[in-house]
Design a protein around this motif. Sequence first.
Motif, short mmCIF file in Angstrom:
data_model
loop_
_atom_site.label_atom_id
_atom_site.label_comp_id
_atom_site.label_asym_id
_atom_site.label_seq_id
_atom_site.Cartn_x
_atom_site.Cartn_y
_atom_site.Cartn_z
N PHE A 122 -5.49 34.86 16.70
CA PHE A 122 -5.45 33.54 17.33
C PHE A 122 -4.24 32.80 16.76
O PHE A 122 -4.19 32.49 15.57
N MET A 123 -3.25 32.55 17.62
CA MET A 123 -1.98 31.97 17.18
C MET A 123 -2.12 30.48 16.90
O MET A 123 -2.62 29.73 17.74
N LEU A 124 -1.68 30.04 15.72
CA LEU A 124 -1.69 28.64 15.35
C LEU A 124 -0.27 28.07 15.37
O LEU A 124 0.68 28.77 15.02
N GLU A 130 0.86 25.09 8.30
CA GLU A 130 1.27 24.51 7.02
C GLU A 130 0.15 23.69 6.38
O GLU A 130 0.03 23.63 5.16
N ALA A 131 -0.68 23.08 7.23
CA ALA A 131 -1.71 22.16 6.71
C ALA A 131 -2.92 22.88 6.12
O ALA A 131 -3.62 22.32 5.27
N ILE A 132 -3.18 24.11 6.54
CA ILE A 132 -4.38 24.82 6.10
C ILE A 132 -4.35 25.03 4.58
O ILE A 132 -3.38 25.53 4.03
N LEU A 148 -9.68 22.33 14.47
CA LEU A 148 -8.31 22.64 14.90
C LEU A 148 -7.83 21.64 15.96
O LEU A 148 -6.67 21.20 15.92
N LYS A 149 -8.72 21.27 16.88
CA LYS A 149 -8.33 20.28 17.89
C LYS A 149 -8.04 18.92 17.26
O LYS A 149 -7.11 18.21 17.66
N ALA A 150 -8.81 18.58 16.24
CA ALA A 150 -8.57 17.33 15.53
C ALA A 150 -7.22 17.34 14.82
O ALA A 150 -6.66 16.28 14.51
N ASN A 151 -6.71 18.55 14.58
CA ASN A 151 -5.41 18.70 13.93
C ASN A 151 -4.30 19.10 14.90
O ASN A 151 -3.24 19.55 14.47
N GLY A 152 -4.57 18.93 16.22
CA GLY A 152 -3.50 19.09 17.19
C GLY A 152 -3.57 20.30 18.10
O GLY A 152 -2.70 20.49 18.95
N LEU A 153 -4.60 21.15 17.97
CA LEU A 153 -4.71 22.32 18.84
C LEU A 153 -5.04 21.90 20.26
O LEU A 153 -5.89 21.04 20.48
N LYS A 154 -4.39 22.53 21.24
CA LYS A 154 -4.64 22.23 22.64
C LYS A 154 -5.77 23.12 23.19
O LYS A 154 -6.02 24.20 22.68
N SER A 155 -6.42 22.66 24.25
CA SER A 155 -7.48 23.44 24.89
C SER A 155 -6.87 24.65 25.59
O SER A 155 -5.80 24.57 26.18
N SER A 156 -7.59 25.78 25.54
CA SER A 156 -7.11 27.01 26.16
C SER A 156 -8.26 27.99 26.26
O SER A 156 -9.20 27.96 25.45
N PHE A 157 -8.18 28.91 27.25
CA PHE A 157 -9.20 29.97 27.34
C PHE A 157 -9.21 30.80 26.07
O PHE A 157 -10.24 31.33 25.66
#
Length: 274
Positions: A122-124, A130-132, A148-157
Amino acid sequence: MRDKKISVIISTYNAEAWLEKVLWGYNAQTFRDFEMVIADDGSRPSTKALLDRMQAEVFYPIIHVWQEDEGFQKSRILNKAVERCAAEYIVMSDGDCVPRKDFLEVHAEYMEEGYFLSGGYFMLPMPISEAISREDIEAGRCFDVQWLKANGLKSSFKNNKLTSAGFKARLLNKVTPTGATWNGHNASGWKKDIVAVNGFDERMQYGGQDRELGERLMNYGIRGKQIRYSAICVHLDHARGYKTPESIAKNQAIRKHTRESKCIWTNFGIRKEA
């Protein structure tokens, strides 16, 4: 003392910050009967210093296999690492892929004679990579879609890789159009099978050398089993300065020959033919 059940090979090159996060991920594994073999393609001394420090902090043994820096020679160092593995079963991943706590448990559950296992990642994005922190890895937050979404990850299948479990994960493994190939970031198989096809083709640099190994395994009669929705690791972002059109073209030609000739052996692998 008996050998470990699994040998884990992790490839690395001058990426201590990412490698440290990966090693913390393996320290959080629910399956603990493994050894760690670091396939180091010529890193600076600071990588060895990291491994020496981490050996005192993690529960599993670390074997450091290093070679001189002669450009991108991942296939060569992976073959050396395969030879050093004490276990009959090998899991391969990369020094930028942090495993979820059940990663090795899944590989151990699905391992089967006559098969290799094909996982994904799963690509970050870079800011999350860097934040992890160590705490995020140990608590499993970096595998939680809401965090992850709270830290900027976008929705995706693709987020289904992180949210699927049990029946849903098994169903998605079965229906995915993605073929069960040997993926260097998340694959596993029997050492005897890898040795039987002579390991990685050392002519190959970046771009498909892992897939070519899988194609020879399939020519040899070993079938791939899909576990991309079950064996989860997150991929930390980085640049790829070693990717060139020349290496891609050369590797594609070697893979084409492997597929068309149905060959199972490379003369440029673990054993060198005169």
